[in-house]
Design an enzyme around this catalytic site. Structure first.
Site, PDB file in Angstrom:
ATOM      1  N   LYS A 139      -7.114   9.762   1.277  1.00 25.12           N
ATOM      2  CA  LYS A 139      -8.192   9.296   0.314  1.00 25.12           C
ATOM      3  C   LYS A 139      -8.512  10.574  -0.614  1.00 25.12           C
ATOM      4  O   LYS A 139      -8.907  10.324  -1.995  1.00 25.12           O
ATOM      5  CB  LYS A 139      -9.246   8.730   1.125  1.00 25.12           C
ATOM      6  CG  LYS A 139      -9.045   7.301   1.731  1.00 25.12           C
ATOM      7  CD  LYS A 139      -8.633   6.222   1.023  1.00 25.12           C
ATOM      8  CE  LYS A 139      -7.148   5.976   0.465  1.00 25.12           C
ATOM      9  NZ  LYS A 139      -6.459   5.349   1.062  1.00 25.12           N
ATOM     10  N   GLU A 182      -6.136  11.491  -3.564  1.00 24.83           N
ATOM     11  CA  GLU A 182      -5.714  10.751  -4.609  1.00 24.83           C
ATOM     12  C   GLU A 182      -7.138  10.469  -5.383  1.00 24.83           C
ATOM     13  O   GLU A 182      -6.848  10.110  -6.704  1.00 24.83           O
ATOM     14  CB  GLU A 182      -5.121   9.254  -4.174  1.00 24.83           C
ATOM     15  CG  GLU A 182      -5.955   8.407  -3.132  1.00 24.83           C
ATOM     16  CD  GLU A 182      -5.101   7.276  -2.627  1.00 24.83           C
ATOM     17  OE1 GLU A 182      -4.156   6.960  -3.257  1.00 24.83           O
ATOM     18  OE2 GLU A 182      -5.623   6.795  -1.719  1.00 24.83           O
ATOM     19  N   TRP A 190       3.262   2.247 -16.212  1.00 25.02           N
ATOM     20  CA  TRP A 190       3.167   3.472 -15.563  1.00 25.02           C
ATOM     21  C   TRP A 190       4.560   4.177 -15.848  1.00 25.02           C
ATOM     22  O   TRP A 190       5.667   3.739 -15.659  1.00 25.02           O
ATOM     23  CB  TRP A 190       3.186   2.986 -13.773  1.00 25.02           C
ATOM     24  CG  TRP A 190       2.803   4.160 -12.949  1.00 25.02           C
ATOM     25  CD1 TRP A 190       1.729   4.804 -12.688  1.00 25.02           C
ATOM     26  CD2 TRP A 190       3.970   4.939 -12.350  1.00 25.02           C
ATOM     27  NE1 TRP A 190       1.948   5.881 -11.676  1.00 25.02           N
ATOM     28  CE2 TRP A 190       3.288   6.074 -11.722  1.00 25.02           C
ATOM     29  CE3 TRP A 190       5.307   4.964 -12.060  1.00 25.02           C
ATOM     30  CZ2 TRP A 190       4.056   6.810 -10.721  1.00 25.02           C
ATOM     31  CZ3 TRP A 190       6.093   5.658 -11.359  1.00 25.02           C
ATOM     32  CH2 TRP A 190       5.603   6.637 -10.625  1.00 25.02           C
ATOM     33  N   CYS A 221       4.243  -0.940 -13.736  1.00 23.83           N
ATOM     34  CA  CYS A 221       3.957  -1.487 -14.845  1.00 23.83           C
ATOM     35  C   CYS A 221       3.813  -2.938 -14.590  1.00 23.83           C
ATOM     36  O   CYS A 221       4.235  -3.612 -13.499  1.00 23.83           O
ATOM     37  CB  CYS A 221       5.164  -1.597 -16.098  1.00 23.83           C
ATOM     38  SG  CYS A 221       5.736   0.152 -16.388  1.00 23.83           S
ATOM     39  N   ARG A 250      -0.988  -2.079 -11.710  1.00 23.67           N
ATOM     40  CA  ARG A 250       0.280  -1.610 -11.500  1.00 23.67           C
ATOM     41  C   ARG A 250       0.596  -0.358 -12.577  1.00 23.67           C
ATOM     42  O   ARG A 250       1.505   0.029 -12.514  1.00 23.67           O
ATOM     43  CB  ARG A 250       1.179  -2.743 -12.081  1.00 23.67           C
ATOM     44  CG  ARG A 250       0.991  -4.025 -11.243  1.00 23.67           C
ATOM     45  CD  ARG A 250       1.674  -5.140 -11.894  1.00 23.67           C
ATOM     46  NE  ARG A 250       3.070  -5.117 -11.708  1.00 23.67           N
ATOM     47  CZ  ARG A 250       3.754  -5.292 -10.325  1.00 23.67           C
ATOM     48  NH1 ARG A 250       2.935  -6.038  -9.722  1.00 23.67           N
ATOM     49  NH2 ARG A 250       5.227  -5.255 -10.204  1.00 23.67           N
ATOM     50  N   HIS A 256      -0.722  25.771  15.162  1.00 24.49           N
ATOM     51  CA  HIS A 256       0.770  26.156  15.073  1.00 24.49           C
ATOM     52  C   HIS A 256       0.983  26.687  13.541  1.00 24.49           C
ATOM     53  O   HIS A 256       2.063  26.578  13.103  1.00 24.49           O
ATOM     54  CB  HIS A 256       1.580  25.126  15.422  1.00 24.49           C
ATOM     55  CG  HIS A 256       1.572  24.871  16.978  1.00 24.49           C
ATOM     56  ND1 HIS A 256       1.878  25.740  17.824  1.00 24.49           N
ATOM     57  CD2 HIS A 256       0.914  23.918  17.652  1.00 24.49           C
ATOM     58  CE1 HIS A 256       1.852  25.224  19.013  1.00 24.49           C
ATOM     59  NE2 HIS A 256       1.346  24.350  19.020  1.00 24.49           N
ATOM     60  N   LYS A 282      -1.598   0.872  -8.467  1.00 28.32           N
ATOM     61  CA  LYS A 282      -1.795   0.409  -7.109  1.00 28.32           C
ATOM     62  C   LYS A 282      -0.394  -0.390  -6.457  1.00 28.32           C
ATOM     63  O   LYS A 282      -0.178  -0.157  -5.187  1.00 28.32           O
ATOM     64  CB  LYS A 282      -2.764  -0.836  -7.382  1.00 28.32           C
ATOM     65  CG  LYS A 282      -3.118  -1.707  -6.198  1.00 28.32           C
ATOM     66  CD  LYS A 282      -4.308  -1.032  -5.362  1.00 28.32           C
ATOM     67  CE  LYS A 282      -4.877  -1.717  -4.168  1.00 28.32           C
ATOM     68  NZ  LYS A 282      -5.384  -0.933  -3.178  1.00 28.32           N
ATOM     69  N   ASN A 306       9.630  -4.120 -16.831  1.00 31.78           N
ATOM     70  CA  ASN A 306       8.928  -3.216 -15.471  1.00 31.78           C
ATOM     71  C   ASN A 306      10.352  -3.134 -14.673  1.00 31.78           C
ATOM     72  O   ASN A 306      10.993  -3.910 -14.583  1.00 31.78           O
ATOM     73  CB  ASN A 306       7.841  -4.444 -14.774  1.00 31.78           C
ATOM     74  CG  ASN A 306       7.728  -3.952 -13.599  1.00 31.78           C
ATOM     75  OD1 ASN A 306       7.670  -2.612 -13.121  1.00 31.78           O
ATOM     76  ND2 ASN A 306       7.508  -4.670 -12.377  1.00 31.78           N
ATOM     77  N   GLY A 307      10.490  -1.850 -14.421  1.00 29.35           N
ATOM     78  CA  GLY A 307      11.322  -1.392 -13.587  1.00 29.35           C
ATOM     79  C   GLY A 307      12.058  -0.201 -14.135  1.00 29.35           C
ATOM     80  O   GLY A 307      11.466   0.756 -14.828  1.00 29.35           O
ATOM     81  N   GLU A 326      -5.122   9.597   6.858  1.00 32.74           N
ATOM     82  CA  GLU A 326      -5.868   8.627   5.834  1.00 32.74           C
ATOM     83  C   GLU A 326      -7.116   9.256   5.076  1.00 32.74           C
ATOM     84  O   GLU A 326      -7.070   9.118   3.773  1.00 32.74           O
ATOM     85  CB  GLU A 326      -6.041   7.563   6.689  1.00 32.74           C
ATOM     86  CG  GLU A 326      -6.767   6.304   5.745  1.00 32.74           C
ATOM     87  CD  GLU A 326      -5.786   5.776   4.714  1.00 32.74           C
ATOM     88  OE1 GLU A 326      -4.671   6.281   4.356  1.00 32.74           O
ATOM     89  OE2 GLU A 326      -6.355   4.954   3.932  1.00 32.74           O
TER      90      GLU A 326
HETATM   91  O1  M6R Z   1       1.095  -2.109  -1.322  1.00 28.81           O
HETATM   92  P1  M6R Z   1       1.533  -1.199  -0.162  1.00 28.81           P
HETATM   93  O2  M6R Z   1       0.710  -1.128   0.971  1.00 28.81           O
HETATM   94  O3  M6R Z   1       2.868  -1.363   0.124  1.00 28.81           O
HETATM   95  O4  M6R Z   1       1.349   0.188  -0.972  1.00 28.81           O
HETATM   96  C1  M6R Z   1       1.685   1.376  -0.127  1.00 28.81           C
HETATM   97  C2  M6R Z   1       1.155   2.559  -0.853  1.00 28.81           C
HETATM   98  O5  M6R Z   1       1.748   2.801  -2.324  1.00 28.81           O
HETATM   99  C3  M6R Z   1      -0.536   2.653  -0.878  1.00 28.81           C
HETATM  100  O6  M6R Z   1      -0.649   2.397   0.398  1.00 28.81           O
HETATM  101  C4  M6R Z   1      -0.865   3.896  -1.505  1.00 28.81           C
HETATM  102  O7  M6R Z   1      -0.662   4.988  -0.553  1.00 28.81           O
HETATM  103  C5  M6R Z   1      -2.476   3.743  -1.738  1.00 28.81           C
HETATM  104  N1  M6R Z   1      -2.734   4.329  -3.065  1.00 28.81           N
HETATM  105  C6  M6R Z   1      -3.215   4.704  -0.726  1.00 28.81           C
HETATM  106  O8  M6R Z   1      -4.727   4.444  -0.930  1.00 28.81           O
END
Ligand code: M6R
Length: 605
Positions: free
Chosen positions: A485, A488, A73, A2, A27, A504, A600, A99-100, A481
């Site tokens: 990508k 998500e 969020w 949030c 956020r 395996h 994010k 927030n929290g 990675e």
């Molecule tokens: O801000 P940060 O790099 O600490 O965030 C870590 C993860 O939340 C962030 O990398 C997340 O996995 C991304 N959405 C990946 O694209």
């Protein structure tokens, strides 16, 4: 997670708060709301992204010079209008945004309900406003009631509160969730980070845990929870105001992918010194660094993938043992840490709760910490002993792209630096490696010439239900990675595997419907990866190869990338998988910059 923002001053609050929460939307974007004070507290809120909610409720119709807003969020309670912040006391005189997580909300709620409080949401937050109300009803002032409430609640919180009966004041508190004050002329701003504050003032105060602030338009007083006044430094932001716009790109993610030649330059600019790397802010002496016997790297998500590459850099380039840990797991393992260890934390936002907890764990054991962070002045940047800023600029797309390659660039430089000071890397080799790095941005531009091919592949495979990504050694984290990508932003199930591990287990998944993306540059493992590809082909899997080998055919699809050293290859090979995920998500009509369920910055455990 949030985002919260508030304003008190002489201007209309709603436009400022609205712009502020839009900047904090990274956020969370499950719901949003704004309250302003003009005789009474007036609130508008709704479910969904701010732009959509605004169209329905017209936030700008709210009047008053004091106001606060929230972008959510969801943790406790589904995304819905009733769970959207701000939340109110029964008499509607007090409003809060939070927030929290309030960890003991259930037990407090039970007590409050027994005392006659009427809860209107399923959130953990709402207990806070009812507690304040209850304590005011018992004869406490707003300030006393808020402070007493803070002693009753447990968890992580940044909270801003306003009371109709004290129209010239805002109250704020910070405990484990970030909160920043912006100090203007006859106006004060509050926000979860500096981004919304920057257009108005460069004077900010980063609040610290247990800071409780009473704010008027021309003053703020910070106390701790024992009501003792504390002084916090006013930081002058000198970061250039960077315009946040998509430019000619359809999405921030695409823009950020294309920024990489420049952001990589920014990660190494000023950090190359003939035959060594140099850094301004490590704050750990070379004598101390020489004694390091083990490096523990930690982070979450994409940052954790970058840690995997970094671990190999430290082992192979600096010859220092390295261990990579998920930040979310690290503290629960009772890690054995000693004074010869160094903890390196990777984070784009600098606010990830699990990464912060990992630093706290290391600090409690007197282990030195270094942060590789993008957001200047973020919590992680301020808590570590030393740091390297990525200088990648704002990353707005929820899917991290440019900060992955900036992290690798910074890790590469740091491994050269440590290798030079501990004598495990020769001057000549360091010089050659630094030269390679300086040439890298041009090579990235070459990758972009494959974009038409990538679009074609995306249009062929976007209906797939699953995908497998394979790579070895430096390209295994790229496989992870690529899969992340794709998951998500396109919601296609995908997994990354070390290419040889496939046999395996995951090989059972392969049939003619399974696209298998193999990162296969011509490195020392090339012939072995080719054998792994044959194993896929024999089972009718569709092979999409990301390779430097222009002569190869016999695959279903080939994405050509330029040759670079083995160390730098993951910085190159990740770009096609970022683009592939992007174009697949686009074909599927997904909300690329704001994928469902994500935020994010992950500021809860
Ligand atoms: O801000 P940060 O790099 O600490 O965030 C870590 C993860 O939340 C962030 O990398 C997340 O996995 C991304 N959405 C990946 O694209």
């Amino acid at each position: 997670m949030c985002g919260i923002a508030a304003y008190i001053g002489q201007k209309e609050a709603a436009p400022i708060v609205l712009e502020a929460i839009k900047k904090l939307e990274y956020r969370g974007y499950d719901s949003c709301g704004i309250v302003t004070l003009n005789d009474s507290l007036t609130c508008k809120k709704g479910t969904g992204k701010i732009e959509d909610v605004d169209k329905q409720v017209n936030f700008l119709s709210l009047r008053g010079n004091v106001g606060m807003g929230h972008t959510r969020w969801a943790t406790h309670g589904e995304p819905s209008d009733r769970n959207a912040h701000p939340h109110f006391s029964c008499d509607n005189n007090i409003a809060i945004v939070h927030n929290g997580i309030i960890e003991n909300s259930e037990e407090l709620k039970t007590i409050l309900v027994k005392s006659g409080h009427n809860f209107r949401s399923e959130t953990d937050t709402e207990v806070v406003v009812h507690l304040i109300e209850e304590l005011i009803n018992e004869g406490n002032s707003m300030e006393e009631a808020f402070v007493k409430t803070l002693k009753l609640i447990e968890g992580a919180f940044a909270i801003v509160a306003m009371n109709k009966n004290e129209p010239n004041k805002l109250y704020a508190v910070k405990q484990s969730s970030p909160l920043v004050l912006g100090i203007g002329e006859n106006e004060i701003f509050i926000a979860s980070d500096v981004l919304p504050i920057q257009p108005y003032t460069n004077k900010v105060v980063y609040l610290q845990d247990e800071d409780f602030v009473v704010i008027t338009k021309d003053n703020y007083e910070i106390k701790n929870l024992s009501k003792i006044k504390v002084n916090r430094e006013v930081t002058i932001l000198n970061e250039n105001l960077e315009e946040i716009s998509k430019g000619n790109f359809e999405h921030f993610m695409l823009k950020e992918i294309y920024e990489q030649p420049e952001t990589i330059k920014r990660a190494f600019r000023g950090r190359i010194d003939k035959d060594n790397a140099k850094f301004g802010g490590l704050n750990i002496s070379n004598e101390q660094l020489k004694k390091i016997k083990r490096i523990v790297l930690t982070g979450c998500g994409t940052s954790w993938h970058a840690c995997l590459v970094g671990g190999s850099y430290f082992q192979e380039i600096s010859k220092i043992a390295a261990q990579v840990e998920y930040a979310s797991e690290f503290r629960y393992k009772n890690p054995v840490l000693g004074e010869d260890d160094l903890l390196i934390v990777l984070s784009q936002s600098g606010e990830t709760a699990d990464s912060i907890a990992a630093i706290q764990e290391a600090k409690s054991k007197n282990v030195k910490t270094i942060g590789l962070v993008n957001v200047v002045g973020s919590s992680i940047a301020r808590m570590v002993d030393g740091g390297i800023y990525l200088h990648a600029g704002h990353e707005i797309g929820v899917a991290s792209t440019k900060t992955f390659t900036s992290h690798l660039t910074a890790l590469y430089l740091l491994s050269i630096y440590l290798g030079r000071i501990n004598g495990n890397l020769s001057k000549e080799k360091a010089k050659e490696m630094l030269n390679d790095l300086e040439k890298l941005p041009e090579k990235i531009n070459e990758v972009f010439s494959s974009v038409d091919e990538i679009k074609k592949i995306a249009s062929k495979y976007f209906k797939s239900k699953n995908a497998l990504y394979l790579g070895r050694h430096y390209n295994f984290p790229v496989a992870l990675e690529g899969a992340l990508k794709l998951k998500e932003i396109s919601y296609i199930h995908a997994e990354g595997y070390p290419a040889a591990e496939m046999k395996h287990g995951p090989i059972a998944l392969i049939d003619e419907n399974m696209p298998v993306i193999v990162i296969a540059p011509e490195d020392r493992l090339y012939s072995k990866v080719m054998s792994n590809i044959q194993e896929v082909k024999s089972r009718k899997g569709k092979v999409i190869v990301v390779t430097t080998d222009a002569t190869k055919n016999g695959f279903d699809e080939v994405i050509l990338i330029p040759k670079v050293s083995e160390f730098l290859m993951p910085i190159i090979s990740v770009i096609p998988v970022q683009l592939l995920a992007y174009y697949i998500a686009k074909e599927r009509g997904c909300d690329i910059d704001k994928p469902r369920n994500l935020a994010k910055s992950v500021t809860v455990e």
